[in-house]
Design a protein around this motif. Structure first.
Motif, PDB file in Angstrom:
ATOM      1  N   VAL A  10     -18.080 -73.314  26.115  1.00 30.65           N
ATOM      2  CA  VAL A  10     -19.236 -72.468  25.826  1.00 30.65           C
ATOM      3  C   VAL A  10     -18.814 -71.007  25.844  1.00 30.65           C
ATOM      4  O   VAL A  10     -18.136 -70.553  26.750  1.00 30.65           O
ATOM      5  CB  VAL A  10     -20.330 -72.696  26.881  1.00 30.65           C
ATOM      6  N   ASP A  14     -21.534 -68.718  20.914  1.00 34.76           N
ATOM      7  CA  ASP A  14     -22.300 -69.930  20.630  1.00 34.76           C
ATOM      8  C   ASP A  14     -23.784 -69.630  20.587  1.00 34.76           C
ATOM      9  O   ASP A  14     -24.551 -70.284  19.890  1.00 34.76           O
ATOM     10  CB  ASP A  14     -22.043 -70.991  21.712  1.00 34.76           C
ATOM     11  N   VAL A  15     -24.205 -68.621  21.358  1.00 31.12           N
ATOM     12  CA  VAL A  15     -25.624 -68.306  21.424  1.00 31.12           C
ATOM     13  C   VAL A  15     -26.005 -67.201  20.447  1.00 31.12           C
ATOM     14  O   VAL A  15     -27.056 -67.229  19.819  1.00 31.12           O
ATOM     15  CB  VAL A  15     -25.992 -67.872  22.864  1.00 31.12           C
ATOM     16  N   ASP A  58     -18.786 -78.806  23.774  1.00 29.00           N
ATOM     17  CA  ASP A  58     -19.489 -78.634  25.046  1.00 29.00           C
ATOM     18  C   ASP A  58     -20.335 -79.838  25.443  1.00 29.00           C
ATOM     19  O   ASP A  58     -21.334 -79.710  26.139  1.00 29.00           O
ATOM     20  CB  ASP A  58     -20.353 -77.374  25.016  1.00 29.00           C
ATOM     21  N   HIS A  68     -24.821 -81.851  28.066  1.00 26.86           N
ATOM     22  CA  HIS A  68     -24.427 -80.724  27.225  1.00 26.86           C
ATOM     23  C   HIS A  68     -24.495 -79.450  28.045  1.00 26.86           C
ATOM     24  O   HIS A  68     -25.482 -79.181  28.732  1.00 26.86           O
ATOM     25  CB  HIS A  68     -25.361 -80.595  26.011  1.00 26.86           C
ATOM     26  N   SER A  70     -24.867 -75.570  28.175  1.00 29.55           N
ATOM     27  CA  SER A  70     -25.411 -74.506  27.345  1.00 29.55           C
ATOM     28  C   SER A  70     -25.574 -73.251  28.184  1.00 29.55           C
ATOM     29  O   SER A  70     -25.863 -73.315  29.385  1.00 29.55           O
ATOM     30  CB  SER A  70     -26.762 -74.921  26.756  1.00 29.55           C
ATOM     31  N   ARG A  71     -25.397 -72.121  27.536  1.00 28.30           N
ATOM     32  CA  ARG A  71     -25.561 -70.851  28.215  1.00 28.30           C
ATOM     33  C   ARG A  71     -27.036 -70.457  28.208  1.00 28.30           C
ATOM     34  O   ARG A  71     -27.714 -70.611  27.191  1.00 28.30           O
ATOM     35  CB  ARG A  71     -24.718 -69.775  27.527  1.00 28.30           C
TER      36      ARG A  71
END
Length: 569
Positions: A10, A14-15, A58, A68, A70-71
């Motif tokens: 991550v 990615d975001v 991820d 998963h 995730s940020r």
């Protein structure tokens, strides 16, 4: 045909990417691996193969379940009252059908062949698998090609080989994902003598110097708890319950517990006295959080912490609970947290004393809240800890002490502590290596905090005074508890030491039998209950031995219940 891509960790990109799926001209980027699906059965097989090959970034496996990482968008989530980080910047969520569809749409090119009715030609069209197919894929519990995730940590921790995880991201050696809550400069793997001395001075003479510890044991115990999250992956063991008990308000117990909370991340829990079912729900809910520290703060004054649920949690590597409203599905999580509690004059009951590390505070001051903060090693420590840079300073000094201990061969002490001996031996060895004395030296005070054990000691001591080593049935013991009338005055032969139930009443004969049977062979102070069957009366008899008593043959009692019937006549 399915093409696999190397999993990626991550990252912020990615975001923040605006649209990673299509280019300006609307074509599919070349780096999106294609996945061709067909009928339902074929789709299930194809997607299973793709996920197992690591096509989706991820995605990890934990306990047989795909998760998963995730940020979390926005600033780090924090407790507004304390400023402590309550969650890590990266979280692991179980992969659902909708989440799987989202990942496939963003990171792969799922398509099927469609035949043109007019021309008869086959063309590729992008498609989304059905929910049935997605759910079928997720039903598998075997994912040998997916990287295992053993946890998410927000601070450097020790690997089993004694090296330190310092690089953010996934660590293949441990299965841990390191997501720092604040920028962390590299910690020297071989700190100098001066760095070690500075670290010890800072922790003892600045950070902890103003807390009114009752004895050196209380300070040493707190340091051991403070180091536990760093050592846990290295030791691979359970850690005991940490109880910070003060004599009065404003002693600093909450702040003392918040220090590890500030450093590692903390979740505050609510203690509901005498309600194990609610406690079980609270623990299950807490374990859905990524917080390494679980804190019951300010338990009501004089509370007796006695819970079979908590006692089981502390000695179980895995926590399992049935989900509310579910007839079959359950929740399972690794018990890799540090459980703490604070309160004034807290007592212990049940099996908690042997599972607890005690930290006592006594300011010996009628107004401890009015102490001059300007004279403290770190004035207004609570505000000071809210600054991420200061938290990193504390953590760095802890890590320097740990690495110096590792370089010395990680010597162990001879401390033993029930299921926590691995932790106790390592913590005691680390503290002794740095000349910090007193670790676990307050075990006597811990036993004194065990109200239930104290009641049993008084009960067995009086039993031995009245009966010596004579063997009696539970019925005879119950008869002894009756109040006699002597010269028109009530006489309690037990002087208030006989066991009572929750309502303060003397238990029935049958209940006494069950209670005594549950304590056969268990020492309370210098006393222990022994038992044998009377072959003549076909009844179980009990007696009390002391550490100085010559142990007699337990196979056959020297007196029958009938011969003892005149004992109180």
């Amino acid at each position: 045909m399915t093409t696999a891509a190397e999993p990626a960790d991550v990252t912020d990109t990615d975001v923040d990417a605006v649209d990673p799926d299509v280019t300006a001209d609307g074509t599919v980027p070349a780096d999106r691996p294609p996945i061709r699906i067909g009928g339902e059965a074929e789709t299930i097989r194809t997607l299973t193969t793709a996920v197992a090959a690591g096509t989706l970034p991820d995605v990890f496996v934990a306990g047989g379940q795909l998760v998963h990482l995730s940020r979390v968008s926005g600033p780090a989530v924090a407790d507004h009252a304390t400023g402590q980080p309550s969650t890590l910047p990266v979280q692991a969520d179980p992969l659902t059908a909708s989440a799987l569809a989202f990942l496939l749409a963003h990171h792969t090119y799922v398509h099927r062949l469609k035949k043109d009715r007019e021309t008869g030609e086959w063309t590729e069209v992008e498609a989304s698998p059905t929910k049935t197919a997605l759910s079928a894929v997720l039903s598998s519990r075997y994912w040998p090609g997916v990287r295992p995730l053993n946890g998410v940590v927000g601070s450097p921790v020790l690997r089993p080989d004694g090296t330190l995880i310092q690089t953010a991201g996934y660590d293949p050696a441990t299965g841990l994902y390191y997501a720092p809550t604040a920028p962390m400069p590299p910690v020297p793997t071989h700190p100098t003598t001066q760095e070690v001395a500075d670290a010890k001075t800072f922790l003892l003479d600045r950070l902890l110097c103003d807390f009114p510890f009752v004895a050196p044991a209380d300070r040493a115990n707190h340091l051991a708890l403070l180091l536990a999250p760093i050592l846990r992956p290295y030791l691979g063991c359970l850690t005991p319950f940490g109880l910070i008990s003060a004599t009065t308000q404003s002693s600093g117990k909450t702040l003392l517990a918040e220090i590890p909370g500030y450093i590692y991340g903390c979740k505050n829990l609510v203690w509901r006295k005498g309600d194990d079912s609610e406690l079980e729900k609270s623990i299950t809910s807490a374990l859905h959080s990524s917080s390494p520290i679980m804190l019951w703060d300010n338990i009501a004054e004089g509370t007796i912490v006695s819970s079979a649920v908590l006692a089981q949690l502390l000695t179980s590597p895995q926590w399992s609970a049935r989900m509310l409203g579910s007839s079959g599905a359950g929740f399972t999580a690794t018990n890799n947290r540090l459980w703490l509690a604070t309160g004034n004059n807290i007592r212990l009951g049940g099996d908690m004393a042997t599972r607890t590390v005690l930290v006592r505070l006594d300011p010996n001051d009628p107004h401890p809240d009015q102490r001059d903060q300007a004279a403290f090693g770190i004035p207004h420590l609570d505000n000071w800890l809210k600054n991420p840079t200061n938290r990193v300073t504390v953590l760095r000094h802890l890590l320097i002490l740990v690495m110096d201990w590792i370089n010395a061969g990680a010597p162990r002490s001879g401390h033993t502590m029930r299921q926590f001996t691995t932790w106790a031996g390592a913590s005691g060895g680390l503290l002794a290596h740095h000349g910090i004395d007193g670790f676990l030296d307050n075990l006597t005070e811990m036993r004194e905090a065990d109200d239930e054990d104290a009641e049993w000691v008084a009960f067995l001591a009086r039993w031995h005074e009245l009966n010596h080593d004579r063997r009696i049935t539970s019925r005879q013991l119950r008869q002894q508890a009756e109040i006699d009338i002597v010269n028109n005055q009530p006489v309690d032969h037990w002087e208030g030491a006989f066991l009572t139930d929750d309502q303060g009443r003397t238990p029935s004969t049958k209940s006494i039998g069950r209670i005594l049977t549950g304590h056969i062979g268990r020492w309370h102070g210098d006393y222990v209950i022994r038992s044998a069957m009377d072959t003549h009366a076909k009844a179980r008899v009990f007696w009390v031995e002391t550490r100085t008593t010559d142990h007699v043959d337990q196979a056959e009692p020297d007196q029958t219940p009938a011969e003892q019937a005149d004992l109180w006549q």
